[in-house]
Design an enzyme around this catalytic site. Structure first.
Site, PDB file in Angstrom:
ATOM      1  N   CYS A  47       0.863  -1.174   0.000  1.00 51.35           N
ATOM      2  CA  CYS A  47       0.000   0.000   0.000  1.00 51.35           C
ATOM      3  C   CYS A  47       0.901   1.226   0.000  1.00 51.35           C
ATOM      4  CB  CYS A  47      -0.941  -0.020   1.203  1.00 51.35           C
ATOM      5  SG  CYS A  47      -0.102  -0.078   2.794  1.00 51.35           S
ATOM      6  N   HIS A 102      20.713 -18.891  18.477  1.00 50.81           N
ATOM      7  CA  HIS A 102      20.217 -19.452  17.210  1.00 50.81           C
ATOM      8  C   HIS A 102      21.106 -20.645  16.849  1.00 50.81           C
ATOM      9  CE1 HIS A 102      19.164 -19.789  12.953  1.00 50.81           C
ATOM     10  NE2 HIS A 102      18.141 -18.979  13.175  1.00 50.81           N
TER      11      HIS A 102
END
Length: 619
Positions: free
Chosen positions: A24, A541
């Protein structure tokens, strides 16, 4: 731009996790297969990204004014199979509201910029007429008014295209359906039907109800949905040798008559009912309606709920010839601008001052995401003050019952769109006064609150306050220590996700490096976030790209929200199996909010054992 695109694609779980993508005025809007793979916090901390919002069944990445450039880079990166405005996906898991917002945003998003431009042009023409710079009979006015009115006049054709794409049909076929609604012969038949003694027309013996469908919204959306549904069925049934021309032929032969006989009259009745219902609620207490819209509009925008009001606004123009909602939104915009301007005036940090100044300027033109996400909302009180000021300003406009006579994004140009054909009147001045109250109120309120907070911080500051003690993180793994810059994944190596270090593990265990709380645990179990009692946020991680294992070879021993002590067992993983599957086991250990601290120091060692000192966080 390409680097930012790569980080965004990685942050949403990779190209294979993307179902559809559109944009948008300021946001990339992703439809994802698995939302748990998206790394919202990592994206929020990425330079070039203002905010990340998950709402309306979409994963929204707020970029700002250059979103189109980023969209092009992302779309080029993910390749074929994902389009700007449509994709085929299973929406059965989404709630009704999410699916409605997803459909409406997909239909109207491509047109928002054009709608705003045509609305501004109409406003400028209204000013020109009031100032007697031109007349309705002049050639200049004729050409410019045609330009400003053509999009709205031929709305059924334009919406036929965007609705066809959203519903997964041939957009050119649904454009033809929309074209039939505004064909000159149909308009001539409508005019004839308004005569004192009209001649009735029939289709295969069924009477045709002729309605003026120019500028209409709802009829073509329903027709496009039905046409796309029929097209899919026919393409599945018909032989490939004939379906290319028989499918559109049968769709036109069935859908267009059904639209004129059933869908058009029924949806027009629904449109008029919606408009009448809105007017009833609005006239019951216009000032209250204004206060609600002015105070909550930015919150609606944050969660994507404003898309549900766009069709209502456009429907008011179609049925009533004006809209009373659009003027109520202008104070909400101006209030955020006023608050951002106050931050700009009082900010001493050069970079933050530039951000606040540019956000205030952008907000004047109706794009408030930079002001909301980049300036006001992170500081909390300016956003709240702006919402309250917007409610007061919109209440004034609602009390005056100001109307807008052309659609557009609520902005500084909305003043011109409130000028009626009779010229400037009290309602126009009310829009100016309401917007001024919102902007000045938010500016003054933010300045006063800011001064109050600073005064309190000065008077309560302890002159002999002790220096904060550094926080030491023990190692969550045993293995060889490597510099973060050497990690093969650029997202970690760049330090974008925070400062820290990486460990090549020699033992398949992850233990807590601090006393704290489990803030996040990825569904794939390869990564874990911990919020320490000292305020630091640690991300561990395990491996590179191990998200692709989908949890295989990983076992979690904790859940989100669990309180943990330093040394507690968090995860176990199969080192041998993961390596055999071809994955790099290098494990980044990061302080994801390292920007909040002076520095993060790494203990000098080539190898480390679990519970040995690893990182020191300097306050």
């Amino acid at each position: 731009m390409k680097e930012l695109a790569k980080k965004i694609v990685a942050g949403v779980g990779g190209k294979d996790n993307i179902i559809s993508l559109m944009h948008c005025a300021t946001r990339l809007r992703f439809k994802l297969k698995n939302y748990s793979l998206a790394q919202a916090e990592a994206l929020k901390n990425t330079a070039g990204i203002i905010m990340v919002v998950e709402s309306g069944g979409q994963f929204q990445v707020v970029i700002g004014n250059h979103v189109a450039d980023v969209f092009a880079a992302v779309n080029a990166l993910i390749g074929l199979g994902v389009t700007e405005h449509a994709a085929q996906d299973d929406e059965s898991k989404d709630g009704l509201l999410s699916r409605f917002v997803y459909i409406i945003s997909g239909i109207f998003t491509p047109l928002i910029g054009l709608l705003a431009a045509t609305g501004i042009l109409k406003g400028l023409l209204a000013v020109a007429l009031v100032c007697q710079w031109t007349s309705e009979q002049s050639g200049t006015y004729l050409l410019l008014f045609s330009a400003s009115d053509s999009l709205f006049y031929f709305f059924p054709i334009i919406l036929g295209y965007t609705a066809g794409k959203r519903f997964g049909g041939n957009p050119f076929l649904t454009m033809v359906v929309g074209g039939a609604l505004v064909h000159p012969l149909v308009l001539r038949a409508f005019e004839s039907a308004q005569a004192p003694d009209p001649t009735a027309l029939h289709f295969l013996g069924l009477p045709i109800t002729f309605i003026n469908y120019t500028s209409s919204v709802i009829p073509i959306i329903f027709s496009a949905w039905l046409c796309s549904l029929m097209e899919k069925r026919l393409n599945a049934w018909l032989p490939s040798a004939i379906k290319n021309f028989f499918t559109p032929l049968l769709c036109m032969a069935v859908i267009i008559p059904v639209t004129f006989l059933v869908i058009g009259p029924l949806s027009t009745w629904v449109s008029e009912l919606i408009a009448a219902g809105y007017l009833y609620l609005y006239h019951a207490a216009p000032w209250f309606a204004g206060a609600v819209m002015g105070g909550l509009w930015q919150i609606f925008v944050m969660f994507g709920l404003h898309w549900g009001l766009v069709p209502l606004c456009i429907n008011n123009f179609t049925v009533l010839g004006y809209d009373t909602m659009l003027p109520l939104l202008m104070p909400a915009i101006m209030a955020q601008v006023g608050a951002a301007l106050a931050i700009f005036m009082g900010e001493r940090d050069g970079q933050k001052k530039i951000v606040a100044g540019s956000a205030a300027i952008t907000g004047l033109f109706g794009i408030t995401e930079p002001a909301v996400y980049g300036v006001n909302l992170p500081r909390k009180y300016p956003f709240i003050i702006a919402c309250v000021s917007g409610a007061i300003g919109a209440g004034v406009i609602g009390f005056a019952q100001t109307k807008a006579y052309s659609f557009g994004i609520p902005s500084i140009f909305t003043f011109m769109q409130t000028i009626p054909a009779t010229g400037v009147d009290f309602t126009v001045w009310a829009s100016v006064i309401g917007a001024a109250i919102a902007a000045v109120g938010a500016f003054a309120g933010t300045v006063i609150f800011n001064l109050t907070v600073k005064d309190k911080s000065v008077t309560t500051e302890a002159p002999t306050e002790a220096l904060p003690r550094p926080e030491v993180l023990i190692s969550p793994l045993s293995g060889n220590v490597v510099e973060l810059a050497t990690v093969s994944d650029a997202t970690f190596a760049s330090g974008m996700l925070g400062k820290g270090v990486a460990i090549v593990p020699t033992l398949g265990e992850v233990r807590s490096p601090v006393d704290g709380r489990i803030g996040s645990l990825f569904a794939t179990l390869h990564a874990i976030g911990i919020e320490s009692n000292g305020g630091s946020e640690i991300l561990i991680h395990v491996g590179i790209d191990t998200v692709k294992l989908a949890g295989q070879y990983f076992t979690a021993h904790i859940n989100i929200g669990d309180e943990v002590k330093a040394g507690d067992l968090l995860l176990t993983f199969d080192l041998t199996a993961i390596a055999a599957a071809g994955f790099d086991l290098t494990t980044p250990v990061l302080v994801s909010n390292s920007d909040d601290y002076t520095d993060v120091l790494i203990m000098e060692a080539d190898a480390v054992n679990i519970q040995e000192p690893l990182l020191t966080i300097i306050q």
